[in-house]
Design a protein around this motif. Structure first.
Motif, PDB file in Angstrom:
ATOM      1  N   LEU A  21       0.856  -1.185   0.000  1.00  0.00           N
ATOM      2  CA  LEU A  21       0.000   0.000   0.000  1.00  0.00           C
ATOM      3  C   LEU A  21       0.888   1.230   0.000  1.00  0.00           C
ATOM      4  N   TRP A  22       0.479   2.230  -0.807  1.00  0.00           N
ATOM      5  CA  TRP A  22       1.207   3.488  -0.907  1.00  0.00           C
ATOM      6  C   TRP A  22       0.823   4.373   0.261  1.00  0.00           C
ATOM      7  N   SER A  23       1.807   4.988   0.895  1.00  0.00           N
ATOM      8  CA  SER A  23       1.523   5.884   2.020  1.00  0.00           C
ATOM      9  C   SER A  23       2.099   7.261   1.737  1.00  0.00           C
ATOM     10  N   SER A  24       1.170   8.213   1.565  1.00  0.00           N
ATOM     11  CA  SER A  24       1.579   9.590   1.261  1.00  0.00           C
ATOM     12  C   SER A  24       1.157  10.569   2.346  1.00  0.00           C
ATOM     13  N   LEU A  25       0.511  10.062   3.409  1.00  0.00           N
ATOM     14  CA  LEU A  25       0.007  10.970   4.450  1.00  0.00           C
ATOM     15  C   LEU A  25       1.121  11.537   5.316  1.00  0.00           C
ATOM     16  N   ALA A  26       2.298  10.954   5.241  1.00  0.00           N
ATOM     17  CA  ALA A  26       3.468  11.475   5.975  1.00  0.00           C
ATOM     18  C   ALA A  26       3.188  11.534   7.473  1.00  0.00           C
ATOM     19  N   SER A  27       2.572  10.479   7.973  1.00  0.00           N
ATOM     20  CA  SER A  27       2.187  10.439   9.387  1.00  0.00           C
ATOM     21  C   SER A  27       2.600   9.117  10.028  1.00  0.00           C
ATOM     22  N   GLY A 209      14.778 -11.599 -16.294  1.00  0.00           N
ATOM     23  CA  GLY A 209      15.254 -12.251 -15.067  1.00  0.00           C
ATOM     24  C   GLY A 209      15.223 -11.365 -13.843  1.00  0.00           C
ATOM     25  N   ASN A 210      14.527 -10.244 -13.935  1.00  0.00           N
ATOM     26  CA  ASN A 210      14.401  -9.382 -12.759  1.00  0.00           C
ATOM     27  C   ASN A 210      12.983  -9.495 -12.214  1.00  0.00           C
ATOM     28  N   ARG A 211      12.679  -8.654 -11.199  1.00  0.00           N
ATOM     29  CA  ARG A 211      11.423  -8.761 -10.483  1.00  0.00           C
ATOM     30  C   ARG A 211      10.616  -7.472 -10.706  1.00  0.00           C
ATOM     31  N   ALA A 212       9.344  -7.631 -11.105  1.00  0.00           N
ATOM     32  CA  ALA A 212       8.505  -6.498 -11.517  1.00  0.00           C
ATOM     33  C   ALA A 212       7.579  -6.054 -10.404  1.00  0.00           C
ATOM     34  N   GLY A 213       7.364  -4.722 -10.373  1.00  0.00           N
ATOM     35  CA  GLY A 213       6.413  -4.152  -9.418  1.00  0.00           C
ATOM     36  C   GLY A 213       5.581  -3.065 -10.073  1.00  0.00           C
ATOM     37  N   ILE A 214       4.457  -2.763  -9.464  1.00  0.00           N
ATOM     38  CA  ILE A 214       3.510  -1.782 -10.028  1.00  0.00           C
ATOM     39  C   ILE A 214       2.617  -1.273  -8.914  1.00  0.00           C
ATOM     40  N   LEU A 215       1.946  -0.191  -9.193  1.00  0.00           N
ATOM     41  CA  LEU A 215       0.930   0.359  -8.290  1.00  0.00           C
ATOM     42  C   LEU A 215      -0.326   0.610  -9.093  1.00  0.00           C
ATOM     43  N   THR A 216      -1.458   0.164  -8.588  1.00  0.00           N
ATOM     44  CA  THR A 216      -2.745   0.535  -9.163  1.00  0.00           C
ATOM     45  C   THR A 216      -3.821   0.401  -8.094  1.00  0.00           C
ATOM     46  N   PRO A 217      -4.710   1.377  -8.005  1.00  0.00           N
ATOM     47  CA  PRO A 217      -5.810   1.263  -7.037  1.00  0.00           C
ATOM     48  C   PRO A 217      -6.978   0.444  -7.569  1.00  0.00           C
ATOM     49  N   SER A 218      -6.841   0.002  -8.842  1.00  0.00           N
ATOM     50  CA  SER A 218      -7.901  -0.808  -9.453  1.00  0.00           C
ATOM     51  C   SER A 218      -7.645  -2.278  -9.146  1.00  0.00           C
ATOM     52  N   GLU A 219      -8.591  -2.907  -8.451  1.00  0.00           N
ATOM     53  CA  GLU A 219      -8.406  -4.330  -8.129  1.00  0.00           C
ATOM     54  C   GLU A 219      -8.307  -5.173  -9.391  1.00  0.00           C
ATOM     55  N   ALA A 220      -9.127  -4.843 -10.372  1.00  0.00           N
ATOM     56  CA  ALA A 220      -9.097  -5.620 -11.628  1.00  0.00           C
ATOM     57  C   ALA A 220      -7.739  -5.491 -12.304  1.00  0.00           C
ATOM     58  N   ALA A 234       1.474  -2.847  -5.374  1.00  0.00           N
ATOM     59  CA  ALA A 234       0.734  -1.941  -4.481  1.00  0.00           C
ATOM     60  C   ALA A 234      -0.689  -1.820  -5.012  1.00  0.00           C
ATOM     61  N   VAL A 235      -1.653  -2.000  -4.135  1.00  0.00           N
ATOM     62  CA  VAL A 235      -3.059  -2.108  -4.562  1.00  0.00           C
ATOM     63  C   VAL A 235      -3.913  -0.943  -4.075  1.00  0.00           C
ATOM     64  N   GLY A 236      -3.267   0.121  -3.631  1.00  0.00           N
ATOM     65  CA  GLY A 236      -4.010   1.303  -3.212  1.00  0.00           C
ATOM     66  C   GLY A 236      -3.109   2.265  -2.473  1.00  0.00           C
ATOM     67  N   SER A 237      -3.743   3.311  -1.935  1.00  0.00           N
ATOM     68  CA  SER A 237      -2.983   4.336  -1.207  1.00  0.00           C
ATOM     69  C   SER A 237      -3.776   4.807   0.004  1.00  0.00           C
ATOM     70  N   ASP A 238      -3.052   5.306   0.994  1.00  0.00           N
ATOM     71  CA  ASP A 238      -3.736   5.791   2.198  1.00  0.00           C
ATOM     72  C   ASP A 238      -4.588   7.018   1.873  1.00  0.00           C
ATOM     73  N   THR A 239      -4.070   7.879   1.032  1.00  0.00           N
ATOM     74  CA  THR A 239      -4.845   9.076   0.677  1.00  0.00           C
ATOM     75  C   THR A 239      -6.118   8.691  -0.087  1.00  0.00           C
TER      76      THR A 239
END
Ligand SMILES: O=C(O)C(=O)C[C@H](O)[C@@H](O)CO
Length: 255
Positions: A21-27, A209-220, A234-239
């Motif tokens: 999960l993405w955290s941008s609230l800085a708290s 041969g490397n490892r992939a990552g992504i962020l999307t708030p869309s479950e689909a 990452a499947v969403g964000s705190d904000t």
């Protein structure tokens, strides 16, 4: 004291999906709440968030009751001084933004290594070494540091395989927002053209041969990207969670 094991790093090398999960609230308060939510990692953003090193330190400490959660920190830039300060604060996994070339990827890795392998400045008793209590910290620190780089430009896409091949690059994250903006789809990262492009990039990272990552708030879309080979997702964000759910709650009492 023993050097803390980077379970996230070992998991992605073993192909074990890590949900984040993405955290941008800085708290540190919201980070402590999220650390107990069940995610494998939290991205503590300092690029697109009013989040500074002293605050990140508090957020790292807020995660300590949940050692299974990996706090991943994104510096505002791929810079050795920014990297040094975060590593000394105890960060073990970094996400470096806007990496376009293998040279920039190699610089990022070098910033996490002590001489002669790299250029990380020496501190005898930082929090990273638990104030000198971890024996042989400086000799072994790199084993449990995880370097993730972001591909989010045309040049980065062109150099993808070369970046994947850089020694010490442990994972390659696709930045969907900047990538879509870079190719004329500003604010339209869920466009099918972009989604298909991202699926292809994930496949290229895996093939390299490397490892992939992504962020999307869309479950689909998260499930599509996982199916394509994303292993730290990452499947969403705190904000986003706070804003959308607060709006929905207010609306339920406005109708
Ligand atoms: O390009 C992107 O998208 C990312 O790198 C993630 C964003 O910076 C993050 O703030 C979510 O919008």
């Amino acid at each position: 004291m023993e050097l803390p094991r980077n379970a996230f790093k070992h998991a992605i090398y073993a192909g074990q999906q890590q949900i984040g999960l993405w955290s941008s609230l800085a708290s540190h308060v919201s980070v402590e709440i999220l650390a107990g939510a069940g995610f494998d990692w939290l991205l503590l953003d300092t690029e697109h968030s009013a989040n500074e090193v002293p605050m990140v330190l508090s957020q790292l400490q807020a995660c300590m009751e949940h050692p299974s959660v990996m706090p991943i920190v994104r510096p505002p830039v791929n810079d050795p001084v920014a990297i040094k300060r975060l590593l000394d604060a105890g960060v073990q996994t970094l996400l470096l933004p806007m990496v376009d070339t293998p040279e920039q990827a190699a610089d990022a890795v070098a910033a996490t290594r002590y001489p002669p392998a790299g250029i990380r400045g020496f501190a005898s008793a930082s929090r990273a070494s638990r104030f000198g209590r971890i024996s042989n910290y400086h000799q072994r620190a790199h084993e449990e540091i995880c370097v993730l780089v972001q591909i989010e430009s045309r040049l980065g896409m062109d150099n993808l395989e070369a970046i994947c091949a850089v020694p010490g690059v442990d994972g390659v994250f696709i930045g969907p927002g900047d990538l879509s903006a870079a190719i004329g789809y500003l604010g339209d990262q869920n466009n099918e053209h972009i989604v298909t492009l991202i699926e292809g990039l994930i496949g290229r990272i895996v093939t390299a041969g490397n490892r992939a990552g992504i962020l999307t708030p869309s479950e689909a879309l998260a499930r599509r990207y996982i199916a394509a080979g994303s292993v730290f997702t990452a499947v969403g964000s705190d904000t986003g969670l706070l804003a959308r759910n607060a709006e929905a709650l207010a609306k339920r009492f406005r109708a």
